[in-house]
Design a protein around this motif. Structure first.
Motif, PDB file in Angstrom:
ATOM      1  N   LEU A 219       0.874  -1.174   0.000  1.00 17.30           N
ATOM      2  CA  LEU A 219       0.000   0.000   0.000  1.00 17.30           C
ATOM      3  C   LEU A 219       0.908   1.220   0.000  1.00 17.30           C
ATOM      4  CD1 LEU A 219      -3.287   0.670   1.848  1.00 17.30           C
ATOM      5  CD2 LEU A 219      -1.468   2.379   1.963  1.00 17.30           C
ATOM      6  N   TYR A 220       0.663   2.133  -0.950  1.00 18.19           N
ATOM      7  CA  TYR A 220       1.597   3.237  -1.189  1.00 18.19           C
ATOM      8  C   TYR A 220       0.884   4.581  -1.065  1.00 18.19           C
ATOM      9  CZ  TYR A 220       4.374  -0.614  -2.941  1.00 18.19           C
ATOM     10  OH  TYR A 220       5.044  -1.808  -3.048  1.00 18.19           O
ATOM     11  N   PHE A 221       1.510   5.474  -0.311  1.00 18.56           N
ATOM     12  CA  PHE A 221       1.059   6.854  -0.187  1.00 18.56           C
ATOM     13  C   PHE A 221       1.930   7.702  -1.110  1.00 18.56           C
ATOM     14  CE2 PHE A 221       0.050   4.821   3.830  1.00 18.56           C
ATOM     15  CZ  PHE A 221      -1.227   5.291   4.129  1.00 18.56           C
ATOM     16  N   VAL A 222       1.335   8.293  -2.133  1.00 19.05           N
ATOM     17  CA  VAL A 222       2.081   9.120  -3.076  1.00 19.05           C
ATOM     18  C   VAL A 222       1.395  10.476  -3.178  1.00 19.05           C
ATOM     19  CG1 VAL A 222       2.856   7.102  -4.379  1.00 19.05           C
ATOM     20  CG2 VAL A 222       0.794   8.311  -5.098  1.00 19.05           C
ATOM     21  N   ASN A 223       2.033  11.387  -3.885  1.00 16.88           N
ATOM     22  CA  ASN A 223       1.446  12.700  -4.135  1.00 16.88           C
ATOM     23  C   ASN A 223       1.253  12.894  -5.629  1.00 16.88           C
ATOM     24  OD1 ASN A 223       1.204  14.003  -1.501  1.00 16.88           O
ATOM     25  ND2 ASN A 223       3.438  13.806  -1.416  1.00 16.88           N
ATOM     26  N   LYS A 224       0.077  13.296  -5.998  1.00 16.85           N
ATOM     27  CA  LYS A 224      -0.250  13.604  -7.386  1.00 16.85           C
ATOM     28  C   LYS A 224      -0.700  15.059  -7.439  1.00 16.85           C
ATOM     29  CE  LYS A 224      -1.699  13.238 -11.707  1.00 16.85           C
ATOM     30  NZ  LYS A 224      -0.764  13.191 -12.840  1.00 16.85           N
ATOM     31  N   ASN A 225       0.084  15.894  -8.119  1.00 14.87           N
ATOM     32  CA  ASN A 225      -0.201  17.327  -8.159  1.00 14.87           C
ATOM     33  C   ASN A 225      -0.308  17.908  -6.752  1.00 14.87           C
ATOM     34  OD1 ASN A 225      -0.289  17.221 -10.969  1.00 14.87           O
ATOM     35  ND2 ASN A 225      -2.498  16.863 -11.019  1.00 14.87           N
ATOM     36  N   GLU A 226       0.630  17.472  -5.891  1.00 18.33           N
ATOM     37  CA  GLU A 226       0.744  17.946  -4.512  1.00 18.33           C
ATOM     38  C   GLU A 226      -0.473  17.590  -3.663  1.00 18.33           C
ATOM     39  OE1 GLU A 226       1.720  22.086  -4.606  1.00 18.33           O
ATOM     40  OE2 GLU A 226       3.678  21.738  -5.527  1.00 18.33           O
ATOM     41  N   LYS A 227      -1.218  16.583  -4.083  1.00 21.23           N
ATOM     42  CA  LYS A 227      -2.349  16.084  -3.305  1.00 21.23           C
ATOM     43  C   LYS A 227      -2.173  14.586  -3.085  1.00 21.23           C
ATOM     44  CE  LYS A 227      -5.539  19.582  -5.076  1.00 21.23           C
ATOM     45  NZ  LYS A 227      -6.776  19.849  -5.859  1.00 21.23           N
ATOM     46  N   PRO A 228      -2.605  14.081  -1.929  1.00 24.18           N
ATOM     47  CA  PRO A 228      -2.359  12.664  -1.631  1.00 24.18           C
ATOM     48  C   PRO A 228      -3.129  11.726  -2.546  1.00 24.18           C
ATOM     49  CG  PRO A 228      -3.771  13.639   0.041  1.00 24.18           C
ATOM     50  CD  PRO A 228      -3.290  14.766  -0.815  1.00 24.18           C
ATOM     51  N   GLN A 229      -2.495  10.627  -2.855  1.00 18.68           N
ATOM     52  CA  GLN A 229      -3.128   9.537  -3.589  1.00 18.68           C
ATOM     53  C   GLN A 229      -2.629   8.246  -2.953  1.00 18.68           C
ATOM     54  OE1 GLN A 229      -2.049   7.871  -7.705  1.00 18.68           O
ATOM     55  NE2 GLN A 229      -3.615   9.386  -8.235  1.00 18.68           N
ATOM     56  N   ILE A 230      -3.529   7.308  -2.749  1.00 15.82           N
ATOM     57  CA  ILE A 230      -3.179   6.042  -2.099  1.00 15.82           C
ATOM     58  C   ILE A 230      -3.639   4.911  -2.995  1.00 15.82           C
ATOM     59  CG2 ILE A 230      -3.457   4.591  -0.050  1.00 15.82           C
ATOM     60  CD1 ILE A 230      -4.441   8.160   0.336  1.00 15.82           C
ATOM     61  N   TRP A 231      -2.779   3.915  -3.176  1.00 15.97           N
ATOM     62  CA  TRP A 231      -3.168   2.756  -3.977  1.00 15.97           C
ATOM     63  C   TRP A 231      -2.403   1.527  -3.511  1.00 15.97           C
ATOM     64  CZ3 TRP A 231       1.313   1.167  -6.235  1.00 15.97           C
ATOM     65  CH2 TRP A 231       2.254   2.136  -6.598  1.00 15.97           C
ATOM     66  N   THR A 232      -2.896   0.366  -3.928  1.00 12.88           N
ATOM     67  CA  THR A 232      -2.312  -0.893  -3.485  1.00 12.88           C
ATOM     68  C   THR A 232      -1.775  -1.709  -4.651  1.00 12.88           C
ATOM     69  OG1 THR A 232      -4.461  -2.015  -3.604  1.00 12.88           O
ATOM     70  CG2 THR A 232      -3.833  -1.054  -1.476  1.00 12.88           C
TER      71      THR A 232
END
Length: 654
Positions: free
Chosen positions: A113-126
């Motif tokens: 499970l990964y916490f990333v930033n897309k356009n400086e906003k959080p995005q989480i996916w597995t």
């Protein structure tokens, strides 16, 4: 209620040397999950139902580096022990018993499970396959235990969307969070559990059979929805008919995510794919989502409905998905496309054998090329042998017999033999078991089936002849013309530019020394609906005609290309190396190039920016800092690249 950690001499467990699935069937896991992007943590409460199949003194869930708090058991005779990897339940379990237990946990996942930033906003996916869902959700790593998962996921931002497996049955807005309730009706292997949280809009369609199809996209990408998801419904309807077994899940969702580890992942009813495949109408011509789309969709049957018991039989998933994706492309692009893709894969497999890397299809350490492409070839050859009717009935019966279960190669072959009425031992030895791919047999089969392939093989200009110019003018297919241009680029004339996109792209790739009499025609490549062609043509024109560099840069200044900004990066570097052209903005352009190495950008874009900065020997302190940061990224390709470039920079420094 017992809340003690039991240390017993028999804790090696009676089932240590046998599959746990022989002793227990975990039937359902119902989990209420809170996702916190600030702390990068998961809080969960899970209710687990299981049935004992044989007497056993312990059963377990896989759970990596979690903290647990227990609430209740169905009775007081169960003790528990957590060893950092597995949560053990210890009791004198007897066959036929059914148990239900619940517990709370929290975890900061290291992977899956990964916490990333897309356009400086959080995005989480597995990503469960190969990474293990048990890093964020207590579950079972063994693919042979299929479980019904129902997830309720809460997140703090009410403007976000949350996707998971199954049907969204409710969305509850709380004081500070929003909770999504997803219901699955059928069991699946734990690696197929998924969630994705981010800023998305949605387009919907309905298949001919009534299955809801949901296409998610970033709000800023509304103009890319059609080219990205083009042919999605057509492929769904085609595969459902071609396979002959109704789509087995409640709906089908597709969602792009930032910095995904692979091209796509076929989570049950919820495919997650790399947003590198989110393309506009020009990008579609070069790098579209069609094959990945069809491949992950086919996995909903081959991999999700029926799952290989182990890596030895992995081709039953990847080979089938590759083959049926190719059939879906055939339905769109025709027979010539289908046979040419088979030809290309046969060439690649033959080269792999020559390099000494070929393996049996049943070798769990086989390459992706073997599992995917050789697996697809097995099915093409098998259908050729059996005939379409027997083949399709065998596939349908195989799915019906083993649905929601795990399979081995013999399960499929035995079903085929039953309908065929003959032994397939010779076929299995040749196509599946032997180390070398039967490349000569494959080529003979293609030549018997496709005049298009015969023509392509006939056209060969490695030994230049007078016919080559004629082939390029009139007779050959575009694929054959591409081959000729790659072999003898000096034969390109102004007439050659009149052919289609593929041929013109080949000109941009192979005609790197541009004759002056072709300059005018070559310049038209900058207008093509292909970012690959534009990138190639821009560099070649800039290099060959230095007196007109300003013209070429001006014409392409607003073209960015794919999500990795292939054209824009090249444009920046060429601009920086063009004296007197926009001299007052050079520093800003350089800072833009360095900026693309920042962590908010996708891995491919960062790698390309790093490469260009290394090429022009201009990796400054900011670039080096971003390079160091990239060494700890979740994307292995970026990590590997960053380490190699850092070593190179250090060597040059010394």
């Amino acid at each position: 209620m017992k809340r003690i950690f039991v240390v017993l001499s028999f804790f090696t467990m009676s089932n240590a040397f046998a599959q746990q699935t022989d002793y227990v069937d975990f039937e359902k896991i119902d989990s209420d999950i809170i996702v916190n992007a600030d702390s990068l943590k998961i809080w969960g409460r899970s209710k687990v139902k299981f049935k004992i199949l044989k007497p056993v003194d312990s059963v377990y869930l896989d759970a990596k580096e979690m903290n647990f708090q227990f609430e209740e058991y169905d009775h007081d005779s169960i003790n528990y022990k957590y060893d950092g990897e597995k949560l053990w339940f210890i009791s004198r379990f007897e066959a036929g018993e059914k148990h239900e237990l619940s517990f709370k946990y929290d975890v900061r996942p290291r992977k899956a499970l990964y916490f990333v930033n897309k356009n400086e906003k959080p995005q989480i996916w597995t990503q469960g396959q190969g990474k293990y869902t048990s890093n964020w959700l207590p579950s079972i790593d063994d693919v042979n235990d299929k479980i019904e998962f129902d997830l309720q996921i809460s997140f703090v931002n009410k403007d976000y969307e949350m996707l998971s497996n199954g049907k969204l049955t409710n969305k509850q807005i709380n004081d500070s969070t929003i909770t999504w309730y997803y219901d699955m009706q059928k069991p699946m292997s734990s690696y197929l559990v998924a969630l994705a949280i981010g800023k998305y809009n949605k387009k919907t369609e309905t298949s001919e059979s009534g299955i809801p199809l949901e296409y998610y996209y970033y709000p800023e990408d509304s103009l890319k929805v059609e080219p990205t998801y083009r042919y999605s419904k057509q492929m769904f309807d085609f595969l459902e008919k071609e396979i002959g077994f109704a789509y087995p899940w409640q709906n089908y969702k597709q969602v792009p995510v930032h910095d995904f580890l692979y091209a796509g992942m076929e989570n049950t009813s919820c495919t997650i794919f790399s947003d590198a495949f989110v393309v506009d109408s020009i990008g579609f011509n070069d790098r579209n989502y069609i094959n990945v789309n069809a491949h992950e969709l086919a996995h909903q049957w081959f991999g999700n409905l029926v799952t290989a018991t182990s890596g030895e039989h992995h081709w039953l998933q990847e080979g089938f998905a590759t083959y049926y994706a190719l059939l879906a492309e055939r339905d769109i692009f025709g027979d010539n496309h289908y046979y040419f893709k088979l030809y290309e894969s046969a060439v690649d497999l033959g080269r792999q054998d020559i390099a000494g890397s070929g393996t049996s299809l049943l070798d769990p350490k086989s390459s992706s090329l073997t599992f995917y492409q050789r697996g697809a070839w097995v099915l093409h050859a098998l259908k050729t042998l059996l005939g379409e009717k027997v083949f399709k009935n065998a596939v349908k019966n195989y799915l019906e017999k083993h649905q929601f279960d795990t399979v081995e190669t013999s399960d499929f072959i035995s079903e085929v033999e039953r309908l065929y009425g003959n032994s397939l031992s010779g076929f299995v030895n040749l196509w599946i078991k032997q180390k070398d791919f039967p490349v000569d047999t494959a080529f003979d089969m293609l030549k018997n089936q496709s005049s298009y392939i015969n023509e392509y093989l006939m056209v060969d200009c490695e030994t230049k002849s007078s016919k080559c110019s004629e082939y390029l003018k009139y007779y050959a297919s575009d694929e054959a013309k591409v081959k000729i241009i790659s072999q003898v680029p000096e034969l390109v004339t102004s007439d050659t530019f009149r052919h289609g996109l593929k041929v013109r792209q080949a000109i941009s790739k192979y005609v790197t020394q541009i004759p002056k009499d072709l300059k005018e025609e070559y310049e038209t490549l900058l207008d093509d609906k292909s970012y690959i062609t534009i990138e190639n043509a821009l560099y070649n024109l800039w290099y060959n005609f230095p007196e007109e560099r300003a013209k070429y840069l001006s014409k392409t200044r607003n073209i960015h290309g794919f999500n990795d900004k292939n054209v824009r990066l090249l444009w920046l570097v060429l601009n920086l190396n063009t004296p007197f052209y926009q001299a007052d903005s050079k520093q800003g352009l350089y800072e833009e190039l360095v900026g693309y190495t920042n962590q908010q950008h996708n891995a491919d874009l960062r790698i390309n920016a790093f490469q260009y900065l290394d090429l022009i020997k201009s990796c400054n302190d900011k670039c080096r800092s971003n390079l160091d940061q990239a060494k700890s990224h979740h994307n292995w390709r970026l990590v590997k690249f960053a380490k190699q470039m850092s070593e190179k920079l250090q060597q040059n420094k010394n």
